[in-house]
Write a protein that holds these residues in place. Structure first.
Motif, PDB file in Angstrom:
ATOM      1  N   ARG A  89      25.439 -76.181  70.071  1.00 30.25           N
ATOM      2  CA  ARG A  89      26.865 -76.149  70.413  1.00 30.25           C
ATOM      3  C   ARG A  89      27.719 -75.886  69.173  1.00 30.25           C
ATOM      4  O   ARG A  89      28.645 -75.061  69.209  1.00 30.25           O
ATOM      5  CB  ARG A  89      27.275 -77.463  71.060  1.00 30.25           C
ATOM      6  N   LEU A  94      36.743 -78.666  68.529  1.00 30.50           N
ATOM      7  CA  LEU A  94      35.778 -78.487  67.441  1.00 30.50           C
ATOM      8  C   LEU A  94      36.162 -77.305  66.565  1.00 30.50           C
ATOM      9  O   LEU A  94      36.098 -77.373  65.332  1.00 30.50           O
ATOM     10  CB  LEU A  94      34.375 -78.268  68.007  1.00 30.50           C
ATOM     11  N   GLN A  95      36.578 -76.233  67.203  1.00 35.70           N
ATOM     12  CA  GLN A  95      37.007 -75.052  66.450  1.00 35.70           C
ATOM     13  C   GLN A  95      38.162 -75.398  65.508  1.00 35.70           C
ATOM     14  O   GLN A  95      38.138 -75.052  64.317  1.00 35.70           O
ATOM     15  CB  GLN A  95      37.439 -73.950  67.423  1.00 35.70           C
ATOM     16  N   THR A 121      32.370 -68.378  66.816  1.00 31.72           N
ATOM     17  CA  THR A 121      33.663 -67.893  67.308  1.00 31.72           C
ATOM     18  C   THR A 121      34.723 -67.841  66.216  1.00 31.72           C
ATOM     19  O   THR A 121      35.767 -67.236  66.416  1.00 31.72           O
ATOM     20  CB  THR A 121      34.191 -68.795  68.446  1.00 31.72           C
ATOM     21  N   SER A 164      30.832 -73.068  78.550  1.00 27.94           N
ATOM     22  CA  SER A 164      30.999 -73.084  77.101  1.00 27.94           C
ATOM     23  C   SER A 164      30.830 -71.681  76.537  1.00 27.94           C
ATOM     24  O   SER A 164      31.598 -71.240  75.683  1.00 27.94           O
ATOM     25  CB  SER A 164      29.983 -74.032  76.456  1.00 27.94           C
ATOM     26  N   VAL A 185      30.275 -72.636  68.410  1.00 29.65           N
ATOM     27  CA  VAL A 185      31.679 -72.742  67.985  1.00 29.65           C
ATOM     28  C   VAL A 185      31.893 -72.028  66.657  1.00 29.65           C
ATOM     29  O   VAL A 185      32.866 -71.281  66.480  1.00 29.65           O
ATOM     30  CB  VAL A 185      32.093 -74.225  67.880  1.00 29.65           C
ATOM     31  N   TYR A 187      37.390 -66.790  71.954  1.00 30.22           N
ATOM     32  CA  TYR A 187      37.874 -67.209  70.636  1.00 30.22           C
ATOM     33  C   TYR A 187      37.922 -66.019  69.684  1.00 30.22           C
ATOM     34  O   TYR A 187      37.103 -65.103  69.768  1.00 30.22           O
ATOM     35  CB  TYR A 187      36.949 -68.270  70.035  1.00 30.22           C
ATOM     36  N   ASP A 192      35.202 -77.707  72.988  1.00 32.33           N
ATOM     37  CA  ASP A 192      34.847 -76.681  72.007  1.00 32.33           C
ATOM     38  C   ASP A 192      36.074 -76.231  71.215  1.00 32.33           C
ATOM     39  O   ASP A 192      35.992 -75.961  70.019  1.00 32.33           O
ATOM     40  CB  ASP A 192      34.221 -75.478  72.701  1.00 32.33           C
ATOM     41  N   LYS A 193      37.205 -76.146  71.879  1.00 29.12           N
ATOM     42  CA  LYS A 193      38.435 -75.739  71.191  1.00 29.12           C
ATOM     43  C   LYS A 193      38.813 -76.761  70.120  1.00 29.12           C
ATOM     44  O   LYS A 193      39.219 -76.395  69.010  1.00 29.12           O
ATOM     45  CB  LYS A 193      39.577 -75.589  72.205  1.00 29.12           C
ATOM     46  N   TYR A 195      33.532 -69.449  74.468  1.00 30.89           N
ATOM     47  CA  TYR A 195      33.306 -68.879  73.145  1.00 30.89           C
ATOM     48  C   TYR A 195      33.793 -67.441  73.066  1.00 30.89           C
ATOM     49  O   TYR A 195      34.360 -66.998  72.083  1.00 30.89           O
ATOM     50  CB  TYR A 195      31.811 -68.882  72.796  1.00 30.89           C
TER      51      TYR A 195
END
Length: 346
Positions: free
Chosen positions: A68, A309-310, A75, A8, A72, A15, A306-307, A12
């Protein structure tokens, strides 16, 4: 740490870190996260005397989930985080969350808003972590009025915390909600603290967020507060506001600190809003006055990356309203269903 894997952190780093813009071209780079809805005070402008129904632990964002989310957000250009509550130091092992946030290295500034009753023993570790900005809530310098407002006899403890923070070179903002007929006489004594101390004193308009709506809210407005300050300090100077400032800032010549007035109910600062709020149970609030636009906790628990979420945060920020009046009109229950400020997170 669950959900925060080595991979993770590597993800990050790839990003973009360009600042996010909302639909009104405002830079959004500041997130406020409530870690709990619990508080050991009962300030009557915030919650009823009997308190509020607290969320069970399983409903709260876990520390792993919060870390977490912060990774995100870092980033996509978020540079400042503030932890609030309720009272954040009521949540068990809160210092561990601060440590994991510091290790992320994603934020220029990690800040805390506290009532000061549980803070003292943590001051040395906060200094070690480089966390030196504390907002301290104190609505009166009179012990009896403090007790009347908070329904607790903790004035001496809070004021001792204030002096301990000063002695340890913390940058302090004192927040005071000003209420007609309750504590207007505290405006000048509180402002005088900025004379001999490098402290920022912030006076805040009362808002209808006490879990019950005030139909005919008699408000001591930002203009009333300013009038009192100007009468007592005729040489009061207006300072320039920066993007994201919520307070109209003032300076008395030769005073070490400054004074601010936050028009929280009048909402005159919305055109430079730079913040996102996340409640303790994961509700995303683009505005203090909306009723939550999305639950990020439930979304995370579906197993998204994570992507994803971004991208979700990018979509949510585009929904940010022009101002608090627009947000209030869009509330499903209207103004009469305003939450307790302990739930919103300040």
């Amino acid at each position: 740490m669950a959900n925060i894997s080595k991979n993770s952190y590597i993800e990050y780093s790839y990003y973009p870190r360009n600042a996010m813009k909302d639909s009104f071209n405002r830079t959004i780079d500041y997130v406020r996260i409530a870690v709990t809805d619990r508080c050991n005070l009962r300030c009557f402008y915030c919650m009823p005397a009997e308190g509020i129904p607290y969320e069970p632990k399983a409903h709260l964002l876990s520390y792993e989930e919060i870390t977490r989310l912060l990774g995100v957000l870092g980033t996509i250009g978020f540079k400042k985080v503030r932890f609030t509550g309720g009272e954040p130091f009521l949540r068990k092992d809160f210092m561990e969350l601060l440590e994991s946030t510091s290790r992320l290295g994603a934020f220029d500034s990690i800040n805390i808003t506290s009532n000061g009753t549980l803070l003292q023993k943590h001051i040395p570790r906060l200094k070690e972590l480089g966390i030196h900005k504390i907002n301290l809530s104190i609505d009166s310098l009179n012990k009896d009025r403090f007790h009347k407002i908070t329904r607790r006899d903790d004035f001496e403890k809070v004021f001792e915390t204030f002096h301990m923070l000063l002695a340890n070179d913390f940058k302090i903002k004192l927040n005071a909600v000003i209420m007609s007929g309750i504590n207007t006489q505290d405006i000048i004594p509180l402002a005088e603290l900025a004379k001999d101390h490098s402290v920022d004193v912030r006076f805040i308009e009362e808002m209808p967020f006490n879990g019950g709506y005030k139909e005919n809210l008699k408000m001591y407005s930002a203009k009333d507060i300013y009038k009192d300050l100007k009468t007592h300090f005729p040489n009061l100077k207006t300072l320039d506001m920066k993007h994201g400032d919520t307070a109209n800032l003032y300076k008395v010549p030769n005073h070490q600190g400054n004074i601010g007035v936050i028009a929280a109910f009048s909402r005159t600062f919305c055109n430079t809003c730079n913040r996102l709020r996340i409640s303790s149970k994961g509700d995303i609030k683009n505005c203090l006055y909306d009723d939550g636009v999305f639950n990020i906790r439930d979304y995370m628990r579906t197993g998204v990356s994570d992507k994803e979420l971004q991208l979700k945060f990018q979509d949510l920020l585009r929904l940010k309203p022009k101002d608090g009046f627009e947000a209030e009109k869009m509330r499903k229950g209207g103004s009469k269903n305003m939450e307790s400020m302990s739930v919103i997170g300040g």
